[in-house]
Design an enzyme around this catalytic site. Structure first.
Site, PDB file in Angstrom:
ATOM      1  N   LYS A  13      33.941  53.385 -96.191  1.00  0.00           N
ATOM      2  CA  LYS A  13      34.614  54.649 -95.836  1.00  0.00           C
ATOM      3  C   LYS A  13      33.900  55.361 -94.690  1.00  0.00           C
ATOM      4  O   LYS A  13      34.526  55.765 -93.720  1.00  0.00           O
ATOM      5  CB  LYS A  13      34.662  55.606 -97.050  1.00  0.00           C
ATOM      6  CG  LYS A  13      35.332  55.041 -98.284  1.00  0.00           C
ATOM      7  CD  LYS A  13      35.315  56.039 -99.428  1.00  0.00           C
ATOM      8  CE  LYS A  13      33.947  56.416 -99.940  1.00  0.00           C
ATOM      9  NZ  LYS A  13      33.166  55.332-100.549  1.00  0.00           N
ATOM     10  N   ARG A  88      37.507  62.692-105.775  1.00  0.00           N
ATOM     11  CA  ARG A  88      37.125  61.505-106.549  1.00  0.00           C
ATOM     12  C   ARG A  88      37.688  61.535-107.960  1.00  0.00           C
ATOM     13  O   ARG A  88      37.553  60.558-108.681  1.00  0.00           O
ATOM     14  CB  ARG A  88      35.608  61.473-106.680  1.00  0.00           C
ATOM     15  CG  ARG A  88      34.875  60.560-105.714  1.00  0.00           C
ATOM     16  CD  ARG A  88      33.395  60.779-105.981  1.00  0.00           C
ATOM     17  NE  ARG A  88      32.529  59.736-105.567  1.00  0.00           N
ATOM     18  CZ  ARG A  88      32.020  59.590-104.340  1.00  0.00           C
ATOM     19  NH1 ARG A  88      32.383  60.403-103.375  1.00  0.00           N
ATOM     20  NH2 ARG A  88      31.167  58.630-104.086  1.00  0.00           N
ATOM     21  N   ARG A 127      22.457  48.396 -97.193  1.00  0.00           N
ATOM     22  CA  ARG A 127      22.809  49.610 -96.438  1.00  0.00           C
ATOM     23  C   ARG A 127      21.579  50.454 -96.115  1.00  0.00           C
ATOM     24  O   ARG A 127      20.759  50.714 -96.973  1.00  0.00           O
ATOM     25  CB  ARG A 127      23.802  50.443 -97.252  1.00  0.00           C
ATOM     26  CG  ARG A 127      24.037  51.827 -96.658  1.00  0.00           C
ATOM     27  CD  ARG A 127      25.335  52.389 -97.097  1.00  0.00           C
ATOM     28  NE  ARG A 127      25.295  52.954 -98.441  1.00  0.00           N
ATOM     29  CZ  ARG A 127      26.312  53.648 -98.958  1.00  0.00           C
ATOM     30  NH1 ARG A 127      27.410  53.845 -98.254  1.00  0.00           N
ATOM     31  NH2 ARG A 127      26.236  54.120-100.179  1.00  0.00           N
ATOM     32  N   ARG A 160      18.864  54.423 -99.383  1.00  0.00           N
ATOM     33  CA  ARG A 160      19.081  55.489-100.376  1.00  0.00           C
ATOM     34  C   ARG A 160      18.677  54.989-101.753  1.00  0.00           C
ATOM     35  O   ARG A 160      19.110  53.906-102.152  1.00  0.00           O
ATOM     36  CB  ARG A 160      20.567  55.826-100.394  1.00  0.00           C
ATOM     37  CG  ARG A 160      20.867  57.194 -99.897  1.00  0.00           C
ATOM     38  CD  ARG A 160      22.312  57.374 -99.607  1.00  0.00           C
ATOM     39  NE  ARG A 160      23.160  57.306-100.784  1.00  0.00           N
ATOM     40  CZ  ARG A 160      24.475  57.552-100.741  1.00  0.00           C
ATOM     41  NH1 ARG A 160      25.046  57.865 -99.604  1.00  0.00           N
ATOM     42  NH2 ARG A 160      25.200  57.478-101.834  1.00  0.00           N
ATOM     43  N   ARG A 171      27.281  54.590-110.458  1.00  0.00           N
ATOM     44  CA  ARG A 171      28.279  55.045-109.478  1.00  0.00           C
ATOM     45  C   ARG A 171      29.497  54.132-109.492  1.00  0.00           C
ATOM     46  O   ARG A 171      30.631  54.599-109.409  1.00  0.00           O
ATOM     47  CB  ARG A 171      27.668  55.074-108.070  1.00  0.00           C
ATOM     48  CG  ARG A 171      26.721  56.237-107.887  1.00  0.00           C
ATOM     49  CD  ARG A 171      25.818  56.038-106.706  1.00  0.00           C
ATOM     50  NE  ARG A 171      26.543  56.081-105.455  1.00  0.00           N
ATOM     51  CZ  ARG A 171      26.163  55.456-104.345  1.00  0.00           C
ATOM     52  NH1 ARG A 171      25.072  54.715-104.341  1.00  0.00           N
ATOM     53  NH2 ARG A 171      26.859  55.566-103.258  1.00  0.00           N
TER      54      ARG A 171
HETATM   55  P1  ADP Z   1      30.978  53.938 -98.069  1.00  0.00           P
HETATM   56  O1  ADP Z   1      30.941  55.153 -97.167  1.00  0.00           O
HETATM   57  O2  ADP Z   1      32.367  53.601 -98.510  1.00  0.00           O
HETATM   58  O3  ADP Z   1      30.033  54.039 -99.225  1.00  0.00           O
HETATM   59  P2  ADP Z   1      29.694  52.558 -95.823  1.00  0.00           P
HETATM   60  O4  ADP Z   1      30.553  52.868 -94.666  1.00  0.00           O
HETATM   61  O5  ADP Z   1      28.412  53.293 -95.940  1.00  0.00           O
HETATM   62  O6  ADP Z   1      30.524  52.675 -97.207  1.00  0.00           O
HETATM   63  O7  ADP Z   1      29.422  50.966 -95.801  1.00  0.00           O
HETATM   64  C1  ADP Z   1      28.567  50.346 -96.771  1.00  0.00           C
HETATM   65  C2  ADP Z   1      27.654  49.346 -96.070  1.00  0.00           C
HETATM   66  O8  ADP Z   1      28.424  48.206 -95.665  1.00  0.00           O
HETATM   67  C3  ADP Z   1      26.975  49.857 -94.809  1.00  0.00           C
HETATM   68  O9  ADP Z   1      25.693  49.270 -94.731  1.00  0.00           O
HETATM   69  C4  ADP Z   1      27.871  49.351 -93.659  1.00  0.00           C
HETATM   70  O10 ADP Z   1      27.116  49.105 -92.467  1.00  0.00           O
HETATM   71  C5  ADP Z   1      28.413  48.049 -94.238  1.00  0.00           C
HETATM   72  N1  ADP Z   1      29.826  47.785 -93.871  1.00  0.00           N
HETATM   73  C6  ADP Z   1      30.835  48.675 -93.738  1.00  0.00           C
HETATM   74  N2  ADP Z   1      32.007  48.055 -93.449  1.00  0.00           N
HETATM   75  C7  ADP Z   1      31.723  46.721 -93.430  1.00  0.00           C
HETATM   76  C8  ADP Z   1      32.513  45.550 -93.181  1.00  0.00           C
HETATM   77  N3  ADP Z   1      33.827  45.624 -92.941  1.00  0.00           N
HETATM   78  N4  ADP Z   1      31.886  44.347 -93.240  1.00  0.00           N
HETATM   79  C9  ADP Z   1      30.565  44.265 -93.499  1.00  0.00           C
HETATM   80  N5  ADP Z   1      29.762  45.335 -93.731  1.00  0.00           N
HETATM   81  C10 ADP Z   1      30.335  46.558 -93.699  1.00  0.00           C
HETATM   82  P1  ADP Z   2      29.558  56.608-101.644  1.00  0.00           P
HETATM   83  O1  ADP Z   2      28.642  55.695-100.948  1.00  0.00           O
HETATM   84  O2  ADP Z   2      29.981  56.286-102.994  1.00  0.00           O
HETATM   85  O3  ADP Z   2      30.711  56.979-100.822  1.00  0.00           O
HETATM   86  P2  ADP Z   2      28.633  59.254-101.436  1.00  0.00           P
HETATM   87  O4  ADP Z   2      27.619  59.316-100.359  1.00  0.00           O
HETATM   88  O5  ADP Z   2      30.023  59.680-101.148  1.00  0.00           O
HETATM   89  O6  ADP Z   2      28.632  57.827-101.998  1.00  0.00           O
HETATM   90  O7  ADP Z   2      28.152  60.108-102.685  1.00  0.00           O
HETATM   91  C1  ADP Z   2      26.825  60.128-103.150  1.00  0.00           C
HETATM   92  C2  ADP Z   2      26.749  60.984-104.399  1.00  0.00           C
HETATM   93  O8  ADP Z   2      27.160  62.331-104.101  1.00  0.00           O
HETATM   94  C3  ADP Z   2      27.630  60.551-105.545  1.00  0.00           C
HETATM   95  O9  ADP Z   2      27.032  59.542-106.333  1.00  0.00           O
HETATM   96  C4  ADP Z   2      27.784  61.851-106.333  1.00  0.00           C
HETATM   97  O10 ADP Z   2      26.603  62.169-107.065  1.00  0.00           O
HETATM   98  C5  ADP Z   2      27.891  62.892-105.198  1.00  0.00           C
HETATM   99  N1  ADP Z   2      29.284  63.102-104.793  1.00  0.00           N
HETATM  100  C6  ADP Z   2      29.849  62.765-103.602  1.00  0.00           C
HETATM  101  N2  ADP Z   2      31.151  63.102-103.567  1.00  0.00           N
HETATM  102  C7  ADP Z   2      31.429  63.668-104.762  1.00  0.00           C
HETATM  103  C8  ADP Z   2      32.615  64.207-105.348  1.00  0.00           C
HETATM  104  N3  ADP Z   2      33.784  64.220-104.695  1.00  0.00           N
HETATM  105  N4  ADP Z   2      32.532  64.710-106.600  1.00  0.00           N
HETATM  106  C9  ADP Z   2      31.371  64.719-107.282  1.00  0.00           C
HETATM  107  N5  ADP Z   2      30.215  64.209-106.798  1.00  0.00           N
HETATM  108  C10 ADP Z   2      30.234  63.684-105.552  1.00  0.00           C
END
Ligand code: ADP
Ligand code: ADP
Length: 222
Positions: A13, A88, A127, A160, A171
């Site tokens: 995302k 969420r 990541r 992280r 999660r």
């Molecule tokens: P989210 O925000 O949904 O948790 P991220 O954008 O942080 O996901 O992506 C998770 C990890 O996977 C990051 O290390 C990113 O660089 C990698 N990543 C994202 N999209 C892809 C893809 N299409 N193929 C391979 N790796 C990806």
């Molecule tokens: P992801 O890689 O799953 O997209 P985020 O960076 O969005 O992770 O979220 C990290 C943490 O922040 C979650 O595990 C949760 O503790 C908190 N968090 C993020 N978004 C929300 C939400 N919409 N509602 C409640 N907690 C949230």
């Protein structure tokens, strides 16, 4: 235009929203990044949220919803937003709709970025984020040009703690338990679109753009 990106932790995302927001001139608002910034700045909100984030639990709605709404209502968000990580839960979706209605806005598209569990695990395991702006990299799939340093601002990269161990597992469990209700909610409004997020970053990007182009009837290209 206001777009939601819905997907499990590690689905891509943040990576996709960063690029899409530039192409479409929409503001990227990521709830997880807002919490992270609040910890860094040691604000009261950050201190309240940290114990939940550390455990991989959802932060309570009374903290999360006002924090995100505040950003949506800022002048920089007036041309439209891409929300990443919020809503969420069903309750968050319902409040979001009600609050948007109050300011004469609405969600246009809810895009579900669907990724297999195996792929999620390998994305989370590699990541890394940059310390200053939370730019995201992957040690194998999207490595920085210089090891351990952000391409964009030169700051050091870190992993992280909640991307590993029990917090990471928690999660994923919470995501799969809660999110089907969110998907159902937007599906009933005919706003839900599904994109296969398992392929390369560029090909997922192209699929997302095509969903947006279908909706707007305009042609934005990568
Ligand atoms: P989210 O925000 O949904 O948790 P991220 O954008 O942080 O996901 O992506 C998770 C990890 O996977 C990051 O290390 C990113 O660089 C990698 N990543 C994202 N999209 C892809 C893809 N299409 N193929 C391979 N790796 C990806
Ligand atoms: P992801 O890689 O799953 O997209 P985020 O960076 O969005 O992770 O979220 C990290 C943490 O922040 C979650 O595990 C949760 O503790 C908190 N968090 C993020 N978004 C929300 C939400 N919409 N509602 C409640 N907690 C949230």
């Amino acid at each position: 235009m206001n777009i939601l990106l819905i997907g499990a932790p590690g689905a891509g995302k943040g990576t996709q929203a960063e690029k899409l927001s530039q192409l479409l001139a929409l503001r990227h608002i990521a709830s997880g990044d807002l919490f992270h910034k609040a910890f860094e700045e040691q604000t009261e909100l950050g201190l309240k949220a940290q114990r939940y984030v550390d455990l991989g639990e959802l932060v309570p709605d009374e903290i999360t919803i006002p924090m995100v709404m505040l950003h949506i209502e800022e002048p920089e968000s007036m041309q439209g937003v891409i929300l990443d990580g919020f809503p969420r839960t069903l309750a968050q979706s319902q409040v979001l709709d009600a609050e948007l209605l109050r300011i004469n806005r609405q969600i246009d598209l809810a895009i579900h970025l669907k990724v297999s569990r195996e792929e999620l695990l390998s994305r989370l395991a590699g990541r890394v984020f940059c310390q200053v702006n939370q730019h995201v990299y992957h040690i194998k799939f999207r490595p920085p040009k210089v090891a351990d340093r952000c391409d964009l601002d030169g700051s050091k990269l870190y992993q992280r703690p909640d991307d590993a161990g029990e917090a990471m597992r928690r999660r994923l469990v919470i995501y799969f338990n809660q999110t089907f209700q969110v998907l159902d909610y937007y599906s009933r409004q005919n706003k839900l679109r599904e994109v296969d997020g398992n392929s390369s970053i560029d090909s997922v990007q192209a699929m997302l753009l095509s969903v947006v182009n279908d909706y707007t009837g305009r042609e934005t290209r990568v």
